[in-house]
Design an enzyme around this catalytic site. Structure first.
Site, PDB file in Angstrom:
ATOM      1  N   TYR A 164       0.941   5.286   0.188  1.00 21.07           N
ATOM      2  CA  TYR A 164       0.181   6.696   0.779  1.00 21.07           C
ATOM      3  C   TYR A 164       1.322   7.845   0.687  1.00 21.07           C
ATOM      4  CZ  TYR A 164       3.007   5.509   4.865  1.00 21.07           C
ATOM      5  OH  TYR A 164       4.018   5.293   5.572  1.00 21.07           O
ATOM      6  N   GLY A 165       2.369   7.571   0.178  1.00 25.78           N
ATOM      7  CA  GLY A 165       3.353   8.729   0.179  1.00 25.78           C
ATOM      8  C   GLY A 165       3.789   8.975  -1.339  1.00 25.78           C
ATOM      9  N   SER A 166       5.137   8.852  -1.438  1.00 27.43           N
ATOM     10  CA  SER A 166       5.664   8.984  -2.741  1.00 27.43           C
ATOM     11  C   SER A 166       5.400   7.729  -3.420  1.00 27.43           C
ATOM     12  CB  SER A 166       7.293   9.116  -2.574  1.00 27.43           C
ATOM     13  OG  SER A 166       7.989   8.016  -1.872  1.00 27.43           O
ATOM     14  N   GLU A 212      12.472   1.724   1.635  1.00 29.09           N
ATOM     15  CA  GLU A 212      11.717   2.278   2.893  1.00 29.09           C
ATOM     16  C   GLU A 212      12.281   1.855   4.374  1.00 29.09           C
ATOM     17  OE1 GLU A 212       9.088   3.942   2.270  1.00 29.09           O
ATOM     18  OE2 GLU A 212       9.080   3.792  -0.087  1.00 29.09           O
ATOM     19  N   PHE A 217       0.802  -1.000  -0.117  1.00 25.10           N
ATOM     20  CA  PHE A 217       0.128   0.136  -0.003  1.00 25.10           C
ATOM     21  C   PHE A 217       0.856   1.376   0.026  1.00 25.10           C
ATOM     22  CE2 PHE A 217      -2.597   3.404   2.482  1.00 25.10           C
ATOM     23  CZ  PHE A 217      -3.209   3.542   1.616  1.00 25.10           C
TER      24      PHE A 217
END
Length: 251
Positions: free
Chosen positions: A16-18, A90, A14
């Site tokens: 939700y940022g970059s 990440e 998932f």
């Protein structure tokens, strides 16, 4: 039983940022949707992508909140190279941890399914913590790293949400976007320079994974046009991925 086994074969992540606008890896299916009981906050510091050790930037993480909701994009990972790339980007470089949550596709005909989630917490490396949004905006304006300016990270995410997920309004993100744009005007900064060249070499449109579309419902969901890939001249592409993985990613 065979159908259920088929559903568990794919690993999804998932974004939700970059990852929403710059996934940076080859993927199979993708779907817009949301996860529950989390809200997006710019409380994670960053010293490897959008900042430096002496001047950390601010990037998004998720904070648990009852009845919270965060919209984004789920991607189907194809092969080990994609997962290894994400772990480097990440975890090793970003300081995020991993967990698994349930993803709810925007298309109501699709069944919710588990996704991998990268998330930073107060125990994470580079944790920046809560701060007034006007202070976060000031920090973002002054930070840049190997992957580009911190301004680009925030504004491209806000633009992506407005264009592709208008129902996923995020007050925290929208307010930060507005404050940053105000500061850019106040200080006569060049927005084009801060935003850089943007992602290049768009990834081909993916084919939605078969298990997301049962036979009697195929064709009900319009395929999501994926965001562009990450720029290839960045730190994580050129120096952190071994040559073998670079070839796997067609770099």
């Amino acid at each position: 039983m065979a159908g259920q086994q088929q559903e568990t074969r794919s690993l999804w992540v998932f974004g939700y940022g970059s990852l929403c606008w710059m996934p940076g890896f080859q993927f199979g299916g993708s779907a817009v949707g949301y996860i529950q009981d989390y809200v997006r906050r710019f409380w994670q510091g960053n010293t490897t992508h959008r900042g430096t050790p002496s001047q950390p930037g601010r990037v998004a993480t998720l904070v648990e909140e009852e009845e919270g909701c965060t919209w984004g994009v789920a991607y189907e990972l194809k092969g080990e190279a994609a997962l290894e790339y994400l772990e480097k980007r990440e975890v090793a470089l970003g300081g995020y941890n991993t967990t698994v949550v349930t993803f709810f596709p925007r298309d109501p005909s699709l069944t919710p399914f588990p996704v991998l989630l990268f998330i930073a917490t107060p125990s994470s490396r580079d944790w920046a913590g809560q701060a007034p949004l006007h202070e976060i905006a000031t920090q973002v304006i002054g930070c840049s790293g190997p992957s580009g300016h911190n301004v680009e990270y925030v504004l491209r995410l806000a633009e992506f949400m407005r264009e592709h997920v208008p129902e996923g309004y995020d007050e925290h993100l929208a307010t930060l976007d507005s404050l940053i744009r105000q500061r850019i005007k106040q200080h006569n900064l060049c927005l084009k320079t801060l935003m850089g060249d943007g992602p290049s070499d768009p990834t081909p449109s993916p084919t939605p994974a078969p298990h997301l579309h049962p036979p009697h419902q195929q064709g009900n969901a319009a395929p999501f046009q994926p965001p562009a890939q990450e720029r290839r001249d960045t730190f994580q592409y050129s120096t952190k991925l071994p040559p073998k993985k670079l070839r796997c990613l067609n770099v």
